[in-house]
Design a protein around this motif. Structure first.
Motif, PDB file in Angstrom:
ATOM      1  N   LYS A   1       0.864  -1.182   0.000  1.00 57.15           N
ATOM      2  CA  LYS A   1       0.000   0.000   0.000  1.00 57.15           C
ATOM      3  C   LYS A   1       0.902   1.233   0.000  1.00 57.15           C
ATOM      4  N   PRO A   2       1.514   1.523  -1.156  1.00 55.39           N
ATOM      5  CA  PRO A   2       2.571   2.543  -1.201  1.00 55.39           C
ATOM      6  C   PRO A   2       2.075   3.936  -0.858  1.00 55.39           C
ATOM      7  N   ARG A   3       2.959   4.675  -0.219  1.00 56.35           N
ATOM      8  CA  ARG A   3       2.677   6.060   0.164  1.00 56.35           C
ATOM      9  C   ARG A   3       2.620   6.921  -1.091  1.00 56.35           C
ATOM     10  N   ARG A   4       1.616   7.736  -1.223  1.00 54.35           N
ATOM     11  CA  ARG A   4       1.500   8.677  -2.327  1.00 54.35           C
ATOM     12  C   ARG A   4       1.627  10.109  -1.786  1.00 54.35           C
ATOM     13  N   THR A   5       2.223  10.956  -2.565  1.00 50.99           N
ATOM     14  CA  THR A   5       2.413  12.346  -2.150  1.00 50.99           C
ATOM     15  C   THR A   5       1.062  13.047  -2.025  1.00 50.99           C
ATOM     16  N   LYS A   6       0.835  13.676  -0.867  1.00 47.13           N
ATOM     17  CA  LYS A   6      -0.458  14.327  -0.624  1.00 47.13           C
ATOM     18  C   LYS A   6      -0.328  15.836  -0.384  1.00 47.13           C
ATOM     19  N   SER A   7       0.798  16.258   0.169  1.00 49.51           N
ATOM     20  CA  SER A   7       0.944  17.675   0.561  1.00 49.51           C
ATOM     21  C   SER A   7       1.300  18.540  -0.639  1.00 49.51           C
ATOM     22  N   GLN A   8       0.292  18.757  -1.489  1.00 49.33           N
ATOM     23  CA  GLN A   8       0.511  19.554  -2.696  1.00 49.33           C
ATOM     24  C   GLN A   8      -0.285  20.860  -2.618  1.00 49.33           C
ATOM     25  N   PRO A   9       0.195  21.924  -3.285  1.00 46.81           N
ATOM     26  CA  PRO A   9      -0.555  23.188  -3.312  1.00 46.81           C
ATOM     27  C   PRO A   9      -1.945  23.004  -3.926  1.00 46.81           C
ATOM     28  N   ALA A  10      -2.851  23.884  -3.556  1.00 47.87           N
ATOM     29  CA  ALA A  10      -4.246  23.744  -3.994  1.00 47.87           C
ATOM     30  C   ALA A  10      -4.370  23.808  -5.512  1.00 47.87           C
ATOM     31  N   ASN A  11      -3.636  24.729  -6.167  1.00 47.53           N
ATOM     32  CA  ASN A  11      -3.775  24.844  -7.625  1.00 47.53           C
ATOM     33  C   ASN A  11      -3.242  23.604  -8.338  1.00 47.53           C
ATOM     34  N   LEU A  12      -2.212  22.979  -7.754  1.00 46.96           N
ATOM     35  CA  LEU A  12      -1.673  21.752  -8.350  1.00 46.96           C
ATOM     36  C   LEU A  12      -2.651  20.604  -8.158  1.00 46.96           C
ATOM     37  N   LYS A  13      -3.249  20.509  -6.966  1.00 43.69           N
ATOM     38  CA  LYS A  13      -4.253  19.461  -6.722  1.00 43.69           C
ATOM     39  C   LYS A  13      -5.417  19.590  -7.695  1.00 43.69           C
ATOM     40  N   HIS A  14      -5.840  20.847  -7.940  1.00 47.58           N
ATOM     41  CA  HIS A  14      -6.957  21.068  -8.867  1.00 47.58           C
ATOM     42  C   HIS A  14      -6.588  20.605 -10.276  1.00 47.58           C
ATOM     43  N   ALA A  15      -5.377  20.966 -10.730  1.00 43.28           N
ATOM     44  CA  ALA A  15      -4.949  20.577 -12.074  1.00 43.28           C
ATOM     45  C   ALA A  15      -4.882  19.063 -12.206  1.00 43.28           C
ATOM     46  N   ILE A  16      -4.355  18.409 -11.157  1.00 41.70           N
ATOM     47  CA  ILE A  16      -4.248  16.943 -11.190  1.00 41.70           C
ATOM     48  C   ILE A  16      -5.629  16.305 -11.254  1.00 41.70           C
ATOM     49  N   SER A  17      -6.569  16.810 -10.449  1.00 38.92           N
ATOM     50  CA  SER A  17      -7.913  16.208 -10.427  1.00 38.92           C
ATOM     51  C   SER A  17      -8.626  16.372 -11.770  1.00 38.92           C
ATOM     52  N   VAL A  18      -8.442  17.549 -12.421  1.00 41.22           N
ATOM     53  CA  VAL A  18      -9.100  17.802 -13.710  1.00 41.22           C
ATOM     54  C   VAL A  18      -8.595  16.828 -14.770  1.00 41.22           C
ATOM     55  N   ILE A  19      -7.277  16.713 -14.871  1.00 43.24           N
ATOM     56  CA  ILE A  19      -6.717  15.862 -15.928  1.00 43.24           C
ATOM     57  C   ILE A  19      -6.879  14.391 -15.581  1.00 43.24           C
ATOM     58  N   ALA A  20      -6.777  14.045 -14.271  1.00 47.34           N
ATOM     59  CA  ALA A  20      -6.952  12.650 -13.861  1.00 47.34           C
ATOM     60  C   ALA A  20      -8.349  12.148 -14.223  1.00 47.34           C
ATOM     61  N   GLU A  21      -9.345  13.023 -14.073  1.00 43.78           N
ATOM     62  CA  GLU A  21     -10.715  12.644 -14.420  1.00 43.78           C
ATOM     63  C   GLU A  21     -10.827  12.320 -15.914  1.00 43.78           C
ATOM     64  N   LYS A  22     -10.162  13.144 -16.743  1.00 43.77           N
ATOM     65  CA  LYS A  22     -10.202  12.904 -18.187  1.00 43.77           C
ATOM     66  C   LYS A  22      -9.459  11.604 -18.543  1.00 43.77           C
ATOM     67  N   ILE A  23      -8.301  11.381 -17.905  1.00 41.83           N
ATOM     68  CA  ILE A  23      -7.525  10.166 -18.200  1.00 41.83           C
ATOM     69  C   ILE A  23      -8.290   8.927 -17.760  1.00 41.83           C
ATOM     70  N   ASN A  24      -8.901   8.977 -16.576  1.00 38.24           N
ATOM     71  CA  ASN A  24      -9.664   7.823 -16.086  1.00 38.24           C
ATOM     72  C   ASN A  24     -10.850   7.511 -16.989  1.00 38.24           C
ATOM     73  N   GLY A  25     -11.391   8.551 -17.610  1.00 36.34           N
ATOM     74  CA  GLY A  25     -12.501   8.321 -18.522  1.00 36.34           C
ATOM     75  C   GLY A  25     -12.071   7.624 -19.800  1.00 36.34           C
TER      76      GLY A  25
END
Length: 749
Positions: A196-220
């Motif tokens: 259950k590998p550790r994933r980086t969580k302490s990221q700035p808000a704007n970076l988290k938003h960018a990751i979530s937007v593109i991750a949603e498109k990739i997962n689709g």
């Protein structure tokens, strides 16, 4: 620890991608890869796992060395791939690209991350990046013996809990912890241990938003990716391999667990179902988010990873005792890298290595020469006569091919068998990175890379090996500069020429008591001239055809360690000495045949050699040389070792000296320095001729082995020609000016 049915949890490596990445999967149940920073003992772990069941090669389409091995454990067969040592997966060097792509696209069953226990926080940066890519990993905390010696304690259970993967402590040099590592690899590979590998969580808000937007498109488009957030980060950074994987649809092959009932071909087909429009939308969204994040996005990602690594280290690494770690190393470094002491120590050490090599090679070289030339050569001639060989056939095979090969072995093998182990011991001890540190400022001023100091040093043993060593330089421009200028390092094939000529002509010009010191000083001066010209030519190339700024690089000064004598001897003799010697022998045989032919094939009673020498003499005299020297260097392109015997043979042929050698076209033993001096003086040699030969020996075209290696490394005929003819042109220019300055000083000469 979470346990599943092994059939359900057994991860499936991507056979098609692994094959494309150059891994032979025949007779392998699992594929294991080793990753880690340089100087962590990763190669030692690899050697302990695989023993002698290993081989080396290049990654497909790369100049990066790949080491593979195999072992069996509990009736399962494991293929082990040793990835290049790298500090990060977020940069763009070839080493980092190879390591990243193998873990991401090859999907090995287990990635063993080898870390240095004494520098765990720094090593955790790479470990955390790898855990963003794969959830099948084992951390091997190596060099625990050094950690204990420096009062460093590691809470292994806490570290395993923080990272979510098995953690094994080891001292690979003494084979401690290897059984535990084998067991941990088996548990993760078989699925008994679910990470259950550790994933980086302490990221700035704007970076988290960018990751979530593109991750949603990739997962689709590519559902069930095991490392979607990491893929997004690389995409935001413009990683070309990720962009290409989205363009081609290969990203779909990275699904978390292709079920065993689905073939990989079917998996690949499913990956390709995404339409081109959907894939382009992902790339467009990434471009838009990258623009919004700003130029400091990469620094933000790096800082996030460093802070995570620091947080883990604070919870798991502790210092005991009052004495700071590596206090002795720091004291030594103040001396060996000091402003006033670094260079003198470096020159003394390298001079010591050369002196041991030259002095130590004399006796074994004489023994080999006595065996192969004095004894075996007449014996072979006797057998040829008894078998009624035609004179020309025995001449070509025995006086030509065999004698040339015998010369190369007797002259080249002993120095290499001494130099390469000594060089490797310095590397093993941890001194060579200090050489690069000392030379970095000089090479940077010349527009080159600091690591060129290492390739230059390797060139003093063999230029072909120095060219291969340029792989450690990431920048293609700076790697090319290092390759082109490596021929300015006197290789071991040219040391005998330098020493012999200096002894005969330079040493005899002073009182006998000073002869040895003056001769040695002359040879060292030529070597230093080579270093100076390497810097000058590097500067010239960086300002003209290879323009660019000198790149920065991370150079970790590893701790000083006791060298591994027997392993060093084995790797130096097998991987370097025998490899280079074999190449030289392959090229020396046709050279020997050519030597015999030009001396024995005649037209109107005059040999081809005599025709060429008479024709070349007027041209050669302008440069303070003669036609014999030019012909010798043309014939000796395959191997510099045969220059002097070829010169002696041609001189005897041209002067008609009797009672020397075994006949026309047969190379002559130069073991007798006085006899060699008599032959050269009879050929009209002067001190000027000797000085120009020493200069031309430094500055002429590389041997054919090196030329071939340059082409293999650069894949460019253009740069191979530049590397071949640039030193040759420089050699003629230096000899020309030396000759005319000499005649200005000595007008009656």
């Amino acid at each position: 620890m979470e346990v599943k049915n092994s059939c359900e949890a057994c991860p499936i490596y991507h056979r098609e991608n692994l094959t494309r990445l150059g891994v032979d999967l025949e007779n392998a149940d699992y594929v294991i890869t080793l990753a880690g920073n340089p100087n962590t003992g990763k190669s030692t772990v690899f050697n302990n796992l695989t023993g002698l069941r290993q081989h080396t090669g290049n990654w497909p389409g790369k100049t990066v060395t790949r080491a593979e091995g195999a072992y069996s454990y509990n009736e399962k067969r494991y293929k082990v791939v040793d990835l290049p040592g790298t500090y990060s997966l977020l940069s763009t060097s070839v080493d980092e690209e190879v390591a990243r792509d193998f873990i991401l696209f090859g999907r090995p069953n287990v990635t063993v991350i080898v870390a240095d226990a004494t520098r765990l926080e720094r090593n955790l940066n790479l470990a955390l990046q790898i855990l963003e890519i794969t959830d099948r990993a084992v951390l091997c905390v190596n060099l625990m013996d050094e950690a204990r010696r420096n009062h460093i304690e590691i809470n292994v259970r806490a570290l395993s809990r923080e990272l979510g993967i098995p953690v094994i402590t080891a001292s690979a040099r003494s084979k401690q912890g290897m059984q535990e590592l084998l067991s941990a690899i088996e548990e993760v590979a078989s699925g008994k241990y679910v990470c259950k590998p550790r994933r980086t969580k302490s990221q700035p808000a704007n970076l988290k938003h960018a990751i979530s937007v593109i991750a949603e498109k990739i997962n689709g488009v590519f559902p069930d990716l095991p490392n979607v957030n990491w893929v997004v980060l690389r995409l935001l950074e413009g990683d070309q391999s990720i962009i290409n994987a989205i363009h081609s649809g290969d990203l779909g092959s990275l699904k978390q667990d292709l079920p065993s009932t689905v073939s990989e071909e079917e998996g690949g087909k499913n990956a390709g179902l995404a339409s081109e429009k959907e894939r382009e939308e992902i790339l467009s969204a990434a471009n838009a988010e990258r623009w919004d994040l700003g130029l400091n996005f990469h620094d933000t990602v790096i800082e996030t990873i460093y802070s995570e690594a620091s947080a883990v280290a604070r919870k798991t690494v502790f210092l005991s005792g009052d004495k700071p770690p590596y206090s002795l190393d720091l004291k030594i470094d103040k001396i060996v890298t000091g402003k006033w002491t670094g260079f003198p120590i470096m020159f003394l050490l390298l001079a010591g290595v050369f002196w041991i090599t030259i002095s130590g090679a004399n006796y074994p070289s004489g023994l080999l020469f006595s065996l192969l030339v004095d004894k075996l050569h007449p014996l072979l001639n006797g057998w040829a006569q008894a078998a009624h060989f035609p004179w020309w056939l025995s001449g070509v095979l025995i006086d030509g091919a065999y004698l040339s090969m015998a010369w190369v072995i007797s002259v080249m093998l002993p120095p290499m068998a001494i130099f390469f182990p000594l060089f490797t011991l310095l590397e093993d001890f941890g001194y060579l990175p200090r050489v690069a540190f000392n030379m970095d400022s000089l090479f940077r001023k010349a527009g080159a890379h600091g690591k060129q100091a290492l390739t230059m040093s390797m060139g003093f043993g063999c230029n072909a090996a120095g060219v291969v060593a340029a792989r450690v330089i990431d920048s293609p421009r700076e790697r090319l500069i290092a390759i082109i200028t490596n021929n300015f390092s006197l290789c071991n094939g040219r040391w005998p020429t330098q020493i012999l000529i200096a002894t005969i002509f330079i040493g005899t010009a002073v009182p006998a008591a000073m002869a040895g010191i003056v001769s040695a000083a002359a040879v060292v001066s030529v070597a230093l001239l080579g270093i100076f010209l390497s810097l000058v030519v590097s500067w010239g190339l960086s300002k003209t055809v290879l323009k660019g700024e000198a790149s920065t690089f991370s150079l970790e000064l590893p701790p000083y360690r006791p060298p591994r004598i027997w392993q060093t001897l084995y790797t130096s003799l097998i991987d370097r000495t025998i490899f280079v010697l074999w190449r030289a022998m392959v090229f020396a045989v046709p050279a020997g045949i050519l030597i015999w032919l030009v001396a024995n094939v005649t037209i109107n009673g005059v040999s081809l050699a005599e025709y060429f020498i008479d024709w070349a003499n007027p041209f050669a005299f302008v440069f303070g040389l003669n036609g014999i020297i030019l012909l010798a260097y043309i014939i000796a392109i395959p191997a510099n070792e045969i220059v002097i015997p070829t010169i002696l043979m041609l001189t005897v042929l041209m002067t008609g000296i009797t009672g020397v050698g075994a006949g026309a076209g047969v190379m002559i033993d130069n073991a007798s320095i006085s006899q060699t001096g008599d032959i050269l003086h009879a050929g009209g040699w002067t001190t000027l001729t000797a000085v120009n030969l020493m200069l031309f020996s430094l500055l002429h075209n590389p041997c054919s082995t090196t030329i071939f290696t340059i082409y293999k490394e650069t894949k460019s005929l253009k740069w191979t020609m530049v590397s071949t003819f640039l030193p040759l042109a420089l050699g003629f220019a230096v000899c020309f000016f030396t000759t005319h300055i000499w005649f200005l000083i000595h007008p009656m000469s």
